[in-house]
Write a protein that holds these residues in place. Structure first.
Motif, mmCIF file in Angstrom:
data_model
loop_
_atom_site.group_PDB
_atom_site.id
_atom_site.type_symbol
_atom_site.label_atom_id
_atom_site.label_comp_id
_atom_site.label_asym_id
_atom_site.label_seq_id
_atom_site.Cartn_x
_atom_site.Cartn_y
_atom_site.Cartn_z
ATOM 1 N N PRO A 33 3.685 9.326 6.136
ATOM 2 C CA PRO A 33 2.993 9.401 4.594
ATOM 3 C C PRO A 33 3.986 9.160 3.473
ATOM 4 O O PRO A 33 5.205 9.369 3.449
ATOM 5 C CB PRO A 33 2.989 11.184 4.689
ATOM 6 N N ASN A 34 3.229 8.986 2.340
ATOM 7 C CA ASN A 34 3.965 8.721 0.874
ATOM 8 C C ASN A 34 5.152 7.045 0.862
ATOM 9 O O ASN A 34 5.595 7.191 0.445
ATOM 10 C CB ASN A 34 5.000 9.697 0.662
ATOM 11 N N LEU A 35 4.860 6.448 2.723
ATOM 12 C CA LEU A 35 5.471 5.072 2.533
ATOM 13 C C LEU A 35 5.068 4.090 2.133
ATOM 14 O O LEU A 35 3.668 4.089 1.419
ATOM 15 C CB LEU A 35 6.085 5.217 4.090
ATOM 16 N N LEU A 36 5.908 2.823 1.195
ATOM 17 C CA LEU A 36 5.142 1.727 1.201
ATOM 18 C C LEU A 36 5.099 0.730 2.226
ATOM 19 O O LEU A 36 5.069 1.011 3.277
ATOM 20 C CB LEU A 36 5.664 1.331 -0.235
ATOM 21 N N ASP A 37 3.890 0.346 2.488
ATOM 22 C CA ASP A 37 3.654 -0.510 3.927
ATOM 23 C C ASP A 37 2.810 -1.731 3.770
ATOM 24 O O ASP A 37 2.845 -1.894 2.261
ATOM 25 C CB ASP A 37 2.822 0.445 4.770
ATOM 26 N N ILE A 38 1.878 -2.471 4.702
ATOM 27 C CA ILE A 38 1.320 -3.707 4.431
ATOM 28 C C ILE A 38 0.590 -3.470 3.479
ATOM 29 O O ILE A 38 -0.229 -2.294 3.080
ATOM 30 C CB ILE A 38 0.974 -4.083 5.752
ATOM 31 N N SER A 39 0.165 -4.032 3.303
ATOM 32 C CA SER A 39 -1.543 -4.404 1.373
ATOM 33 C C SER A 39 -2.549 -3.498 2.235
ATOM 34 O O SER A 39 -2.801 -2.784 1.737
ATOM 35 C CB SER A 39 -1.679 -5.224 0.823
ATOM 36 N N ALA A 40 -2.883 -4.305 3.797
ATOM 37 C CA ALA A 40 -3.766 -3.585 4.127
ATOM 38 C C ALA A 40 -4.084 -3.673 6.034
ATOM 39 O O ALA A 40 -3.217 -4.677 6.255
ATOM 40 C CB ALA A 40 -5.281 -3.842 3.735
ATOM 41 N N ALA A 41 -3.959 -3.530 6.587
ATOM 42 C CA ALA A 41 -3.939 -3.249 7.766
ATOM 43 C C ALA A 41 -4.219 -2.249 8.496
ATOM 44 O O ALA A 41 -5.253 -1.312 8.401
ATOM 45 C CB ALA A 41 -2.176 -3.065 8.131
ATOM 46 N N GLY A 42 -5.184 -2.387 9.913
ATOM 47 C CA GLY A 42 -5.372 -1.708 10.662
ATOM 48 C C GLY A 42 -5.534 -1.925 12.136
ATOM 49 O O GLY A 42 -5.146 -2.937 12.170
ATOM 50 N N HIS A 43 -5.908 -1.893 13.189
ATOM 51 C CA HIS A 43 -6.491 -2.131 14.564
ATOM 52 C C HIS A 43 -7.955 -2.918 14.785
ATOM 53 O O HIS A 43 -8.833 -2.731 14.148
ATOM 54 C CB HIS A 43 -6.348 -0.664 15.609
ATOM 55 N N GLN B 22 0.933 -1.269 0.056
ATOM 56 C CA GLN B 22 -0.185 -0.135 0.176
ATOM 57 C C GLN B 22 0.756 1.232 0.231
ATOM 58 O O GLN B 22 1.700 1.356 0.768
ATOM 59 C CB GLN B 22 -1.208 -0.050 1.470
ATOM 60 N N LEU B 23 0.743 2.568 -0.925
ATOM 61 C CA LEU B 23 1.031 3.445 -0.830
ATOM 62 C C LEU B 23 0.334 4.123 0.568
ATOM 63 O O LEU B 23 -0.353 4.987 -0.419
ATOM 64 C CB LEU B 23 0.928 3.642 -2.328
ATOM 65 N N ARG B 24 0.422 4.628 1.110
ATOM 66 C CA ARG B 24 0.542 5.280 2.132
ATOM 67 C C ARG B 24 0.311 7.182 1.739
ATOM 68 O O ARG B 24 0.749 7.716 0.753
ATOM 69 C CB ARG B 24 1.060 5.769 3.878
ATOM 70 N N SER B 25 -0.729 7.629 1.558
ATOM 71 C CA SER B 25 -1.880 8.969 1.151
ATOM 72 C C SER B 25 -0.322 9.580 2.046
ATOM 73 O O SER B 25 0.136 9.646 3.033
ATOM 74 C CB SER B 25 -2.732 8.886 1.930
ATOM 75 N N ALA B 26 -0.363 11.233 1.499
ATOM 76 C CA ALA B 26 0.453 12.085 1.786
ATOM 77 C C ALA B 26 -0.018 12.605 2.797
ATOM 78 O O ALA B 26 0.675 13.913 3.431
ATOM 79 C CB ALA B 26 0.783 13.206 0.111
ATOM 80 N N GLY B 27 -1.797 12.703 3.025
ATOM 81 C CA GLY B 27 -2.071 13.221 4.233
ATOM 82 C C GLY B 27 -2.102 12.627 5.622
ATOM 83 O O GLY B 27 -2.089 12.857 6.325
ATOM 84 N N LYS B 28 -1.234 11.440 5.226
ATOM 85 C CA LYS B 28 -1.210 10.631 6.647
ATOM 86 C C LYS B 28 -0.731 11.357 7.567
ATOM 87 O O LYS B 28 0.593 11.872 7.453
ATOM 88 C CB LYS B 28 -0.665 9.520 6.257
ATOM 89 N N LYS B 29 -0.915 11.615 8.956
ATOM 90 C CA LYS B 29 0.564 11.869 10.256
ATOM 91 C C LYS B 29 1.272 11.990 9.923
ATOM 92 O O LYS B 29 2.178 11.777 10.342
ATOM 93 C CB LYS B 29 -0.859 12.170 11.418
ATOM 94 N N ASP B 30 1.507 9.892 9.864
ATOM 95 C CA ASP B 30 2.072 9.076 9.972
ATOM 96 C C ASP B 30 2.658 8.719 9.103
ATOM 97 O O ASP B 30 2.169 7.500 8.162
ATOM 98 C CB ASP B 30 2.150 7.504 11.682
#
Length: 206
Positions: free
Chosen positions: A61-71, A51-59
């Motif tokens: 932003p714009n980095l590549l990460d797990i395809s889908a994840a959450g609490h 997943q490409l994290r949105s530029a608007g993310k607080k933590d």
């Protein structure tokens, strides 16, 4: 939301109470998360999808990460975390479609970030081409990297790899992209966590 309650665990995985999401992150408390890694096979090669994290993310932003994840909230079970796949990527999957490999500790300690997770890790073997509907506040696209090359990158045996995928353009349309990425373009997961992910995935694919 700060009022969101999460279960809190000790380092050995024993449940010791609950805390708000804000407390969990400010104090570095162990908590549960849902991790779903997308994997595809193209000809004779396997690809790991990020997943490409949105530029608007607080933590991160714009980095590549797990395809889908959450609490996983205090009132939820592990399988409830599957909602993250649809919410973030717009891909409708059932828990039976996923391969569960267990809970893996993941610590990300940087500056003001104290993120200690018991990540419940699943793999989704993509059966065919997917159509994505991104939650644009969270996700800006999805990129894939050949599995063996990503492992070499993570182990710092090579400096760059080619990633391909789709991203959301300014007009909100999805466009195909290809770019060179380095290890610093990925969210800095704990080395032991990523090593476990790669080991388990290769075991499944054998």
């Amino acid at each position: 939301m700060d009022s969101e309650l999460l279960k809190v665990f000790d380092r050995n995985g024993a449940h010791i109470g609950t805390a708000t999401r804000a407390e969990v992150h400010s104090k570095g408390l162990w908590h549960e998360t849902f991790h779903c890694w997308f994997v595809s096979k193209e000809k004779n090669n396997y690809f790991l999808h990020f997943q490409l994290r949105s530029a608007g993310k607080k933590d991160y932003p714009n980095l590549l990460d797990i395809s889908a994840a959450g609490h996983i909230n205090a009132a939820e079970s592990v399988v409830d975390g599957i909602r993250e796949v649809y919410e973030e990527l717009g891909v409708d999957v059932a828990i039976e479609d996923l391969i569960y490999i267990g809970s893996i500790r993941d610590e990300i300690i940087q500056d003001a970030i104290l993120d200690r997770e018991w990540g419940h890790v699943f793999f989704y073997m993509i059966p065919s081409e997917l159509q994505y509907t991104f939650q644009v506040e969270e996700v800006a696209g999805i990129m894939k990297v050949e599995l063996d090359l990503f492992e070499q990158l993570w182990l710092e045996k090579i400096d760059h790899v080619c990633a391909t995928g789709i991203v959301v353009a300014e007009n909100l349309k999805q466009v195909e992209v290809e770019r060179l990425v380095c290890k610093g373009d990925f969210l800095p997961h704990n080395h032991a966590y990523m090593s476990s992910i790669l080991k388990e995935l290769k075991r499944i694919l054998e």
